[in-house]
Design an enzyme around this catalytic site. Sequence first.
Site, mmCIF file in Angstrom:
data_model
loop_
_atom_site.group_PDB
_atom_site.id
_atom_site.type_symbol
_atom_site.label_atom_id
_atom_site.label_comp_id
_atom_site.label_asym_id
_atom_site.label_seq_id
_atom_site.Cartn_x
_atom_site.Cartn_y
_atom_site.Cartn_z
ATOM 1 N N LYS A 1 -5.452 5.070 15.427
ATOM 2 C CA LYS A 1 -6.351 5.729 14.710
ATOM 3 C C LYS A 1 -7.469 5.897 15.544
ATOM 4 C CE LYS A 1 -5.152 3.767 9.833
ATOM 5 N NZ LYS A 1 -5.468 2.806 8.821
ATOM 6 N N GLU B 1 4.538 -2.290 8.665
ATOM 7 C CA GLU B 1 2.883 -2.158 9.023
ATOM 8 C C GLU B 1 2.321 -3.174 8.375
ATOM 9 O OE1 GLU B 1 1.343 1.608 8.678
ATOM 10 O OE2 GLU B 1 -0.679 0.950 8.723
ATOM 11 N N GLU C 1 -3.736 9.295 -0.369
ATOM 12 C CA GLU C 1 -2.981 10.029 0.863
ATOM 13 C C GLU C 1 -2.039 10.971 -0.015
ATOM 14 O OE1 GLU C 1 -2.021 7.318 3.690
ATOM 15 O OE2 GLU C 1 -4.331 6.996 4.177
ATOM 16 N N GLN D 1 0.798 -1.260 0.070
ATOM 17 C CA GLN D 1 -0.012 -0.076 -0.084
ATOM 18 C C GLN D 1 0.776 1.436 -0.183
ATOM 19 O OE1 GLN D 1 -4.120 0.041 2.171
ATOM 20 N NE2 GLN D 1 -2.855 1.608 3.561
ATOM 21 N N SER E 1 -7.213 7.453 4.957
ATOM 22 C CA SER E 1 -7.123 7.756 3.527
ATOM 23 C C SER E 1 -8.105 9.048 3.285
ATOM 24 C CB SER E 1 -7.342 6.900 2.562
ATOM 25 O OG SER E 1 -8.403 5.918 2.954
HETATM 26 P P1 PGA Z 1 -7.152 3.799 5.418
HETATM 27 O O1 PGA Z 1 -5.697 2.981 5.335
HETATM 28 O O2 PGA Z 1 -7.292 3.847 4.028
HETATM 29 O O3 PGA Z 1 -8.064 2.810 6.054
HETATM 30 O O4 PGA Z 1 -7.071 5.169 6.102
HETATM 31 C C1 PGA Z 1 -4.613 3.883 6.103
HETATM 32 C C2 PGA Z 1 -3.579 2.795 6.459
HETATM 33 O O5 PGA Z 1 -3.771 1.549 6.203
HETATM 34 O O6 PGA Z 1 -2.685 3.010 7.237
HETATM 35 ZN ZN ZN Z 2 -2.218 0.536 7.396
#
Ligand code: PGA
Ligand code: ZN
Length: 421
Positions: free
Chosen positions: A338, A286, A208, A165, A368
């Site tokens: 988060k 991560e 992002e 990602q 995101s």
């Molecule tokens: P998200 O992912 O699209 O769920 O915000 C961010 C991430 O995986 O750290």
């Molecule tokens: Zn992540």
Amino acid sequence: MPSIEELYALEILDSRGRPTVQATCTLGSGACGTASVPSGSSTGRAEAWELRDGDPSRYGGLGCRTAVTNINGEIRRALSGREIACQAELDRQLCELDGTSTKARLGANAILAVSIAFARAVAQAQAQPLFGYFAGLLGATPRLPQLTVNLFSGGKHAGGQVPIQDVLVVPSSARCVDEALAMVYAVYQAATALCLDKYGMRALTADEGGLAPPFLNADAMICDAVMAIERAGLRPGEDIDLAVDVAASHFFADGCYWLGHERLASHGMITRIRAWLDRYPIISVEDGLAEDDWAAWPDLNTVLQGRALTLGDDLLCTNPARIQRAVEQYAANALLLKVNQVGTLTEAAEACRLARAAGWAVVVSARSGETEDSWLADLATGWAGDFIKVGSITQSERLAKYNRLLEIEARHRLPFGGDHH
Ligand code: PGA
Ligand code: ZN
């Protein structure tokens, strides 16, 4: 003791043009706070429930009018005119009012908007900066976080041209936020030039703000990041390190990791990550494995030990019970925090406390889908996060946080950077 005079919410749009929730809380004293909540796309299955209208004729079902109505109706009726002893008391009342374990009835988006709007109002009433109020919730000493900044993106954030990602840059030799951002800018510019030379591509960015050229594979994506650092005249592994968000849950199916054309079992995935560590200056991995591959996480943690953080996002979902399990099973050593994964400040503080008690690192993260609200910068500072993860440096919803960090740095004499790098 603050009393809530008025609560008011509305539906606004996030950085992907999707609806989200903004709430305003006015206290009896007249102090007032507004907060907007973010939303993810690469979500963990154990996240608190983001309430969406489900009406396909409006925003494809993603509307947040029900969540907004819940604040303007039920939550407002229950709380307005009431004295609230503290943040924990507010958050407990919100959870009780909702009555579900996932916040599915009123919506985690509605609950979090109220939780943070209240925090801002109380901070204003106490005439303290928001990061100071947050620090008080945790008994932490404020400190500015080191940055982890998206450079290249794939996976769910970029249409899946490469399975992993995000590759992020960490300006390890920077001594303050200001210096860190200037270093990141240099690398980002170099990466933009590299995309043009190598892929014939202008700077098309992912959710992002990471650059998203058609990398041949995950290795090429990481290798290009090293090249961008060098092109910027900086030293990989000394000035700038890398962090990788593998987000492996999203290419795990039928017990296997589908890494492009390759099909890897858990130990194969771990071996691949070890090979990346041998070749590239990676200091944090991560979601190197899928959220339910609990059996393999301890092996990954062992392999990474002393070299890179084993950072859990989907694995942990900022959920105290999952963090406790990961501590006991030695499955990770760093928490991606988060707040909207769990739904209230108090529960996120509990998650942070558990991680700290286990000696873990803490990375405070945006989503995101973000808004121009900057409370995350105050949270990362107030809770003394080792790192903050906000995205790239080209979009205003990201810059709101970086600019707030710059403001905090300029106005308050705070230490910078965690112990974990
Ligand atoms: P998200 O992912 O699209 O769920 O915000 C961010 C991430 O995986 O750290
Ligand atoms: Zn992540």
